[in-house]
Write a protein that holds these residues in place. Structure first.
Motif, mmCIF file in Angstrom:
data_model
loop_
_atom_site.group_PDB
_atom_site.id
_atom_site.type_symbol
_atom_site.label_atom_id
_atom_site.label_comp_id
_atom_site.label_asym_id
_atom_site.label_seq_id
_atom_site.Cartn_x
_atom_site.Cartn_y
_atom_site.Cartn_z
ATOM 1 N N ARG A 1 45.278 -23.446 17.974
ATOM 2 C CA ARG A 1 44.821 -24.742 18.908
ATOM 3 C C ARG A 1 45.858 -25.746 18.805
ATOM 4 N NH1 ARG A 1 39.120 -25.897 18.625
ATOM 5 N NH2 ARG A 1 38.879 -23.767 19.756
ATOM 6 N N PRO A 2 46.453 -26.285 17.712
ATOM 7 C CA PRO A 2 47.245 -27.436 17.697
ATOM 8 C C PRO A 2 48.553 -27.108 18.346
ATOM 9 C CG PRO A 2 46.419 -27.176 15.536
ATOM 10 C CD PRO A 2 45.915 -26.137 16.301
ATOM 11 N N LEU A 3 49.032 -25.667 18.270
ATOM 12 C CA LEU A 3 50.334 -25.155 18.852
ATOM 13 C C LEU A 3 50.143 -25.216 20.312
ATOM 14 C CD1 LEU A 3 53.328 -23.827 18.499
ATOM 15 C CD2 LEU A 3 52.087 -21.760 18.605
ATOM 16 N N TRP A 4 48.734 -24.677 20.720
ATOM 17 C CA TRP A 4 48.640 -24.712 22.277
ATOM 18 C C TRP A 4 48.478 -26.080 22.922
ATOM 19 C CZ3 TRP A 4 50.331 -20.147 22.341
ATOM 20 C CH2 TRP A 4 49.520 -19.048 21.657
ATOM 21 N N THR A 5 48.096 -26.964 22.230
ATOM 22 C CA THR A 5 47.872 -28.324 22.598
ATOM 23 C C THR A 5 49.133 -28.917 22.826
ATOM 24 O OG1 THR A 5 45.652 -28.565 21.400
ATOM 25 C CG2 THR A 5 46.709 -30.534 22.485
#
Length: 144
Positions: free
Chosen positions: A94-98
């Motif tokens: 999720r932090p990577l996608w964000t």
């Protein structure tokens, strides 16, 4: 595909991988949707594109791997793969996608900056262009 356990196991694992991939794509699109909270049209568009593309991929997967049949163990494996992604990998990705959603929004804003500047300049010269247009129509007509 006969009743061979090894072929069914390979089909099960491939279907689980398909479910895992579908979960990753959904999570990526979710970060894009959360980035643009105000745009409900984008949310609906992304949902429709995701569902239609997933239906097409599942259909093609059933044609190729299940020889035209969507077998129940494949459907169960897709659901398990989707759930497995959200239970184990979602918190890491999720932090990577964000981050990538922010980069996409920033690059889109930078690419649209010249067009926004030209529209702003066009509004300043709108009065002069409008007068020129009215005089142009009078000059272009032939008097009787």
């Amino acid at each position: 595909m006969g009743n061979y356990i090894s072929q069914q196991l390979i089909s099960f694992l491939r279907a689980a991988l398909l479910g895992l991939t579908a979960g990753a794509v959904y999570d990526l699109l979710r970060s894009v949707r959360l980035r643009s909270v105000r745009s409900r049209g984008l949310t609906h568009l992304l949902d429709v594109v995701y569902v239609l593309s997933l239906l097409l991929v599942v259909f093609l997967f059933a044609l190729r791997q299940g020889q035209g049949e969507l077998r129940l163990y494949m459907l169960l494996a897709m659901i398990l793969g989707f759930s497995f992604y959200f239970l184990l990998f979602c918190q890491f990705f999720r932090p990577l996608w964000t981050f990538w959603a922010e980069i996409l929004a920033l690059s889109t804003r930078l690419l649209l900056a010249p067009a926004k500047f030209l529209l702003g300049c066009g509004k300043k010269f709108q009065i002069y262009i409008k007068k020129l247009f009215h005089f142009w129509c009078k000059c272009a007509t032939i008097g009787k």
